[in-house]
Every structure is written in C-alpha cells, then in structure tokens.
Design a protein around this motif. Structure first.
Motif, short mmCIF file in Angstrom:
data_model
loop_
_atom_site.label_atom_id
_atom_site.label_comp_id
_atom_site.label_asym_id
_atom_site.label_seq_id
_atom_site.Cartn_x
_atom_site.Cartn_y
_atom_site.Cartn_z
N MET A 1 -10.82 -5.30 -36.59
CA MET A 1 -10.88 -4.61 -38.06
C MET A 1 -10.71 -6.18 -38.93
O MET A 1 -9.84 -7.04 -38.72
CB MET A 1 -9.68 -3.91 -38.34
N SER A 2 -11.40 -6.14 -39.87
CA SER A 2 -11.54 -7.28 -40.76
C SER A 2 -10.24 -7.50 -41.83
O SER A 2 -9.78 -6.37 -42.04
CB SER A 2 -13.03 -7.29 -41.85
N ASP A 3 -9.69 -8.84 -42.03
CA ASP A 3 -8.84 -9.17 -42.78
C ASP A 3 -9.35 -9.12 -44.20
O ASP A 3 -8.38 -9.51 -45.15
CB ASP A 3 -8.11 -10.16 -42.54
N ASN A 4 -10.47 -8.77 -44.50
CA ASN A 4 -10.92 -8.62 -45.92
C ASN A 4 -11.10 -7.13 -46.47
O ASN A 4 -11.82 -6.93 -47.46
CB ASN A 4 -12.12 -9.73 -46.18
N LEU A 5 -10.86 -6.15 -45.54
CA LEU A 5 -11.29 -4.82 -45.97
C LEU A 5 -9.99 -3.94 -45.60
O LEU A 5 -9.28 -4.38 -45.12
CB LEU A 5 -12.30 -4.27 -44.66
N ILE B 1 -4.91 2.58 -39.50
CA ILE B 1 -5.27 2.30 -41.04
C ILE B 1 -4.87 0.64 -40.78
O ILE B 1 -3.99 0.37 -40.17
CB ILE B 1 -4.38 2.91 -42.13
N ARG B 2 -5.73 0.08 -41.45
CA ARG B 2 -5.49 -1.55 -41.69
C ARG B 2 -5.81 -1.76 -43.20
O ARG B 2 -6.79 -1.41 -43.52
CB ARG B 2 -6.14 -2.20 -40.79
N VAL B 3 -4.71 -2.60 -43.77
CA VAL B 3 -5.07 -2.96 -45.25
C VAL B 3 -5.12 -4.52 -45.12
O VAL B 3 -4.18 -5.20 -44.77
CB VAL B 3 -3.94 -2.32 -46.09
#
Length: 314
Positions: free
Chosen positions: A1-5, A61-63
């Motif tokens: 998972m992207s650290d910009n999404l 979920i990832r923020v």
C-alpha cells in the motif's frame, strides 16, 4: 500500500447489527475528495475510520501507509474537524488550539506560534482571546478548523466544515481547501452543499446505505452512467427549428423549449453523436448557436441517476 494514498481494502464496520459501511475498497490520492450521500449513508463512519477513532470490523485501512493501531503516527499525520459542536468549558479560542498542540507534544513557544498561525489562517485572530462560549456557530466552526490544521497534518478530514459559515467565510474556507489540495495534501470533505462540492472537488465518493456506489472525477462518473440520457442545454437563434430537426434522430429522447424562447433542453442517449449532429445542422440551416453545455454534469444529478429519488435528500 502506497505511503501517498488513503486505502481501504474490503473494509466493513458494523455497530452491533447496524451497518456502518460494507465491503468498501478505495484508493484516495492527494487533493480534495468530497464524500456525498444522505444522512446514514456512511460518510461519518468512513471519516472516523480514517482518523482511527473507530476500528473496522473487517478489512484493512492504511493512511499514508500508517495502520490504525499506530495512533501516535496517525494523530501526527491527520487533522480532524468533526461536525459536533462541543468545546471544553471556559476556554478562549486561543486556549482551545494551544492546549491541543500541547497535548501533541509541542514545546510551549512552538504551541504559541502554531496557534497564532492557524487562527490567522481561518480569520479568527481578532476573536482569539474571547471565550468560545461567546462565539457564533460560524466562529466555533472556524475554531475547530484552526485546531485541525495547527499541527500541519498531511491529511485533513473535515466533516461538514462549511456548516454555519457566512458567504465570505465559506468562500475563504473553500479557497483554503483548494490551496491545500494543490499543495499535495489529502483534504477529505463531506458536505450537503452540492454546487460547492462541484467547485472544490478533484474527485468525489458517492455513498448510499453503507456502500460506495461510485467514485472518481464527477465528469467521468457521469460518463459511466450509460442507461441515463445526458441533458444538454443549447442557446440558439431558432430553438423550435433545431428541436424539430433533432427529433429525427433516435438518440434524442426529449426536447423542452425554455420560457425565454432562446434555449432548448435536450436529452440524448448519445452525447458524442449529438454534438456531431449539431455541427451538421448548424452548417446546413444557418441556425446561430450561442452556447452548448451539459445541464446535469454535477454531483446532484449523478447521485440521482445512481440511487433514484434518494439523491434529493443529500
């Protein structure tokens, strides 16, 4: 998972037997994203999940790559302006923001600097030393917004942030949202003011009864609603003659003459074909066309297409 999404992977949240959201998968890029839906559609549940206030029943979920079980990092990355109008008793606007920063671990001098900068950004400097209890609804809303932005988060989650604001303050807030979005921040906004959603959004997420029914740029979403005729408004010199010529074509299903006698509202199942046909008619007939514009290329129309009459209650 992207650290910009901001990503949701098959996320569901239930409150006992009551559905909050169900099987939501999203990938939200930087910019201004508006959440649209009637009360009970899942907007606030989605926001509470992003901010870590609640945990999902199922899914992940990832923020910006941060998981909800890392609250320290999540709090630094996210600013939340909730719609609930509750403040600690006795605090001024300055103290309200300052105490929040102090709890975040900033040094007192830095708390003071950041507090003044945030209050100035939302137009609350003159009222900063007045008690929050004496604020108008719009001023309290701006104080909450100042608190949300004071620690300079990369993600701003704003639940009905335009409620109670007068027209000037609303315009200033919208300009801030757009500025933050262009600067690469995530600005997640829920709003019932649909014409303003159209103005400020880079993309929209449409929710109904806990489900995401559509997402993306509103024009793209509208283009995917294949079973609904597109409405197009044409302002021209001879609308009656234009309507008669257009009705020969199968894809034009309706034409209504405006009371001003200069505009015609058309519904077509083939927008591309209509524009090509209109060019031919203008060349052949000499009808002067002043303007041609989509009449329903907006959030409200798309929402009504997707869920029917419920769209009117957004």
């Amino acid at each position: 998972m992207s650290d910009n999404l901001i990503t949701f992977a098959n996320v569901s949240r239930f409150y006992g037997e009551v559905l909050g959201i169900n099987n939501v998968s999203l990938s939200i890029p930087p910019g201004v994203t508006s959440l649209v839906g009637p009360n009970g559609s899942g907007k606030t549940t989605l926001m509470n999940l992003m901010t870590g206030l609640i945990r999902p029943t199922e899914g992940e979920i990832r923020v910006l790559g941060i998981a909800p079980n890392d609250p320290g990092r999540l709090c630094r990355a996210v600013g939340y302006c909730a719609q609930f109008d509750a403040f600690p008793k006795g605090l001024s606007g300055y103290q309200f923001v300052y105490s929040f920063l102090l709890m975040h671990g900033f040094e007192p001098a830095e708390c003071g600097r950041r507090t003044l900068a945030a209050l100035e950004m939302v137009g609350m400097m003159e009222a900063r030393n007045r008690p929050v209890a004496a604020y108008s609804k719009g001023m309290r809303q701006r104080a909450r917004l100042a608190q949300a932005i004071a620690h300079d988060p990369q993600v701003l989650v704003l639940d009905e942030p335009l409620n109670g604001l007068d027209p000037l303050a609303r315009a200033e807030a919208i300009a801030l949202f757009q500025q933050w979005g262009k600067a690469g921040k995530h600005v997640i906004v829920s709003s019932h003011i649909l014409h303003e959603v159209d103005r400020i959004s880079d993309q929209v997420i449409l929710l109904s009864q806990g489900y995401v029914v559509a997402e993306g740029q509103i024009q793209s979403v509208r283009g995917e609603v294949k079973d609904q005729p597109m409405q197009i408004l044409v302002r021209c010199s001879r609308p009656n003659q234009l309507a008669a010529r257009l009705f020969i074509e199968n894809h034009v299903v309706e034409a209504k003459l405006h009371t001003n006698g200069k505009e015609i509202l058309l519904r077509t199942r083939d927008a591309d074909g209509f524009y090509l046909l209109l060019n031919r008619i203008v060349l052949d007939s000499g009808i002067e066309v002043e303007s041609v514009s989509p009449a329903d290329d907006d959030v409200n129309s798309v929402y009504q297409y997707l869920i029917g009459g419920e769209g009117a209650a957004i």
